[in-house]
Structure formats: structure tokens, C-alpha cells
Enzyme design. Sequence first.
Site, PDB file in Angstrom:
ATOM      1  N   SER A   8       3.518  -1.885  -7.635  1.00 17.75           N
ATOM      2  CA  SER A   8       3.316  -0.453  -7.845  1.00 17.75           C
ATOM      3  C   SER A   8       4.659   0.263  -7.918  1.00 17.75           C
ATOM      4  CB  SER A   8       2.477   0.152  -6.727  1.00 17.75           C
ATOM      5  OG  SER A   8       2.522   1.561  -6.845  1.00 17.75           O
ATOM      6  N   HIS A  33       2.092  -1.742 -12.172  1.00 11.18           N
ATOM      7  CA  HIS A  33       1.038  -0.831 -11.715  1.00 11.18           C
ATOM      8  C   HIS A  33       1.592   0.584 -11.661  1.00 11.18           C
ATOM      9  CE1 HIS A  33      -2.751   0.064  -9.569  1.00 11.18           C
ATOM     10  NE2 HIS A  33      -2.031   0.914  -8.849  1.00 11.18           N
ATOM     11  N   ASP A  35       0.763   4.567 -10.941  1.00 16.86           N
ATOM     12  CA  ASP A  35      -0.169   5.458 -10.243  1.00 16.86           C
ATOM     13  C   ASP A  35      -0.005   6.887 -10.733  1.00 16.86           C
ATOM     14  OD1 ASP A  35      -1.491   3.768  -8.198  1.00 16.86           O
ATOM     15  OD2 ASP A  35       0.585   3.352  -7.639  1.00 16.86           O
ATOM     16  N   MET A  37      -1.191  10.668 -10.354  1.00 17.62           N
ATOM     17  CA  MET A  37      -1.862  11.551  -9.389  1.00 17.62           C
ATOM     18  C   MET A  37      -1.697  12.997  -9.821  1.00 17.62           C
ATOM     19  SD  MET A  37      -0.435   9.861  -5.912  1.00 17.62           S
ATOM     20  CE  MET A  37      -0.421   8.082  -5.648  1.00 17.62           C
ATOM     21  N   HIS A  66      -3.391   3.325 -13.172  1.00 16.41           N
ATOM     22  CA  HIS A  66      -4.424   3.725 -12.194  1.00 16.41           C
ATOM     23  C   HIS A  66      -4.454   5.247 -12.141  1.00 16.41           C
ATOM     24  CE1 HIS A  66      -5.465   3.733  -7.570  1.00 16.41           C
ATOM     25  NE2 HIS A  66      -6.435   4.239  -8.294  1.00 16.41           N
ATOM     26  N   MET A  68      -5.568   8.618 -10.755  1.00 16.74           N
ATOM     27  CA  MET A  68      -6.151   9.359  -9.628  1.00 16.74           C
ATOM     28  C   MET A  68      -6.163  10.818 -10.030  1.00 16.74           C
ATOM     29  SD  MET A  68      -4.264   7.145  -6.723  1.00 16.74           S
ATOM     30  CE  MET A  68      -3.184   6.471  -7.961  1.00 16.74           C
ATOM     31  N   MET A 137      -9.925   0.252  -3.487  1.00 16.28           N
ATOM     32  CA  MET A 137      -8.865   0.917  -2.714  1.00 16.28           C
ATOM     33  C   MET A 137      -8.956   0.466  -1.259  1.00 16.28           C
ATOM     34  SD  MET A 137      -6.867   2.831  -4.597  1.00 16.28           S
ATOM     35  CE  MET A 137      -5.900   3.128  -3.132  1.00 16.28           C
ATOM     36  N   GLY A 142      -3.385   8.164  -2.726  1.00 15.59           N
ATOM     37  CA  GLY A 142      -2.505   9.326  -2.711  1.00 15.59           C
ATOM     38  C   GLY A 142      -1.075   8.993  -2.321  1.00 15.59           C
ATOM     39  N   PHE A 143      -0.891   7.957  -1.532  1.00 17.01           N
ATOM     40  CA  PHE A 143       0.453   7.667  -1.008  1.00 17.01           C
ATOM     41  C   PHE A 143       0.679   6.161  -0.905  1.00 17.01           C
ATOM     42  CE2 PHE A 143      -1.128  11.647   0.633  1.00 17.01           C
ATOM     43  CZ  PHE A 143      -0.094  12.527   0.325  1.00 17.01           C
ATOM     44  N   GLY A 144       1.926   5.756  -1.080  1.00 19.37           N
ATOM     45  CA  GLY A 144       2.306   4.374  -0.816  1.00 19.37           C
ATOM     46  C   GLY A 144       2.577   4.196   0.671  1.00 19.37           C
ATOM     47  N   GLY A 145       2.695   2.959   1.085  1.00 18.63           N
ATOM     48  CA  GLY A 145       3.145   2.660   2.440  1.00 18.63           C
ATOM     49  C   GLY A 145       2.143   2.906   3.548  1.00 18.63           C
ATOM     50  N   ASP A 175      -5.834  -2.601  -3.867  1.00 17.74           N
ATOM     51  CA  ASP A 175      -4.679  -1.694  -3.911  1.00 17.74           C
ATOM     52  C   ASP A 175      -4.565  -0.911  -2.607  1.00 17.74           C
ATOM     53  OD1 ASP A 175      -2.709   0.087  -4.643  1.00 17.74           O
ATOM     54  OD2 ASP A 175      -3.866   1.067  -6.235  1.00 17.74           O
ATOM     55  N   GLY A 176      -3.440  -1.104  -1.923  1.00 17.16           N
ATOM     56  CA  GLY A 176      -3.143  -0.309  -0.731  1.00 17.16           C
ATOM     57  C   GLY A 176      -2.891  -1.159   0.489  1.00 17.16           C
ATOM     58  N   GLY A 177      -1.684  -1.075   1.016  1.00 19.43           N
ATOM     59  CA  GLY A 177      -1.360  -1.778   2.263  1.00 19.43           C
ATOM     60  C   GLY A 177      -1.275  -3.286   2.123  1.00 19.43           C
ATOM     61  N   GLY A 197       3.221  -2.094  -3.419  1.00 17.31           N
ATOM     62  CA  GLY A 197       4.289  -1.137  -3.653  1.00 17.31           C
ATOM     63  C   GLY A 197       5.376  -1.278  -2.620  1.00 17.31           C
TER      64      GLY A 197
HETATM   65  C1  DX5 Z   1      -2.063   4.616  -3.547  1.00 26.02           C
HETATM   66  C2  DX5 Z   1      -1.752   3.905  -4.826  1.00 26.02           C
HETATM   67  C3  DX5 Z   1      -1.146   2.591  -4.632  1.00 26.02           C
HETATM   68  C4  DX5 Z   1       0.150   2.588  -3.863  1.00 26.02           C
HETATM   69  C5  DX5 Z   1       0.189   1.281  -3.128  1.00 26.02           C
HETATM   70  O1  DX5 Z   1      -2.832   5.739  -3.816  1.00 26.02           O
HETATM   71  O2  DX5 Z   1      -2.923   3.710  -5.607  1.00 26.02           O
HETATM   72  O3  DX5 Z   1      -0.996   1.864  -5.844  1.00 26.02           O
HETATM   73  O4  DX5 Z   1       1.309   2.736  -4.641  1.00 26.02           O
HETATM   74  O5  DX5 Z   1       1.271   1.293  -2.291  1.00 26.02           O
HETATM   75  P1  DX5 Z   1       1.424   0.282  -1.061  1.00 26.02           P
HETATM   76  O6  DX5 Z   1       1.380  -1.086  -1.607  1.00 26.02           O
HETATM   77  O7  DX5 Z   1       2.749   0.685  -0.505  1.00 26.02           O
HETATM   78  O8  DX5 Z   1       0.272   0.581  -0.112  1.00 26.02           O
HETATM   79 ZN    ZN Z   2      -2.706   2.338  -7.390  1.00 27.58          ZN
END
Ligand code: DX5
Ligand code: ZN
Length: 221
Positions: A8, A33, A35, A37, A66, A68, A137, A142-145, A175-177, A197
Amino acid sequence: MKPLLSPSMLSADFTNLRKDIQMVNESEADFFHLDIMDGVFVPNISYGMPLIKAIKRIAEKPLDVHLMIVQPERYIPEFKAVGADMLTVHWEACTHLHRTIHQIKDEDMLAGVALNPHTPIAFLEDIIQDLDLVLVMSVNPGFGGQRFIERSLKRIEELKDLIIKNNSNALIEVDGGIGLDTAEDVTAAGADILVAGNAVFGAADPMEVIRRLKEIEIMED
Ligand code: DX5
Ligand code: ZN
């Protein structure tokens, strides 16, 4: 079989994007990937068409986009024009999901549906045969990490059953974490594509993390 990997770019270094794109090009990753938003569907704004177009110029792997955003059907030809190869819309953002999916396919892109962590997998029953991929999901978008939601593993298994029962060819993207600590469980539950990501771009050696994520074996059933 190995999982497919979609780093990501939300966690990439935007002041040095060329370097991170080249790293993905040279790595064992399979997609980019991206994102998108809109600050309405999710409480964050990321980036849009100009950046996708710029990434496309030097990306040597397909763009996995992706969305959002609310009313994604308004922009399908535009996403194709800037270089999207796979386009995923959120179930929660589409009133006429069947039509939207077919609009994406008519533009010669792979069509995906993403589900928020609280949206029942069973809501896909009547659309699963039309989908190229389902994005589960495993955090609130909405956010990475963010931290991986454990319940997602059950949801991936349930989705796998739904896909098999309906003779669908849909791939499962999660996707996510996702990182070295969660990737194996996610893959064992049935994921085909892993998004990562922070685990990739936050690492001292991103290439090495990608290599290790690609090392995971999927057991054939
Ligand atoms: C979150 C995004 C993800 C995000 C994943 O809303 O859809 O793609 O970038 O980030 P990580 O891998 O850091 O959770
Ligand atoms: Zn994503």
C-alpha cells in the site's frame, strides 16, 4: 502456492515516491495498492487522479485501486484513464452494486468489492459470481498502521466457503494491519492477496519484508 502481495503506497515516502515505486518494481510484490479516500466515506483524504497517473508512468506492475469514496460509479472511466487495472468499491458505498461492478468490467478492469469489518459476508451471496475479487477490511478503513482485527480470520474463512459454494473465481484480498506477525494466519484462513503498508514501508529493509511475506506457503485443498 504463494500469496500475491500488494504494497500500500499510502505508507510510501511521498517526497521520494520514485524510489519507493522502483523498490516495488524490483521486488517480488505483485501489484501497487492505491488507497483513494474522499474525507466523506472515511475520515481521511489521501490522493487522487494526478498521483495515480504519475505512478502509472513508471509502475511495472498492475495498479490495484481501492476506492474509499461515496458514489464511486461517477468516476469509473476516469480511474481507467489514469491507469487502474483493478478497481475495488465499497459495498457500503454502492446502492446499485451490480450495475457498478459491470461498469467496471465494461471498462476492462478487474472488479472488486470491499467490506468494512462489520458488514456481513453473507451480503455478497447474490453478487459473488460477478466479482473478480473481494477485499476484506481487517481494520476500519481510513488510515495505515492500525492493529489487525482478529475476527477478520473467521470472516475470511466464511468468505472462502461462500466462494466455493457458488463456484466463484473471486480472489480474497485482505487489507489492514498485515505484517510478518499476521500474514501467515490470514493466508491460512484463505487469503489470496495480502495488502501491506506500514509493515513494508515502515521497515528498515522493505524489500526483505516483501521477500518474507512472499515466502508464506498456501496449502492447497
Ligand atoms: C486503510 C487502507 C489500507 C492501508 C493499509 O484504510 O485501505 O490499504 O494503507 O495499511 P497498513 O498495512 O499499514 O494497515
Ligand atoms: Zn486499501
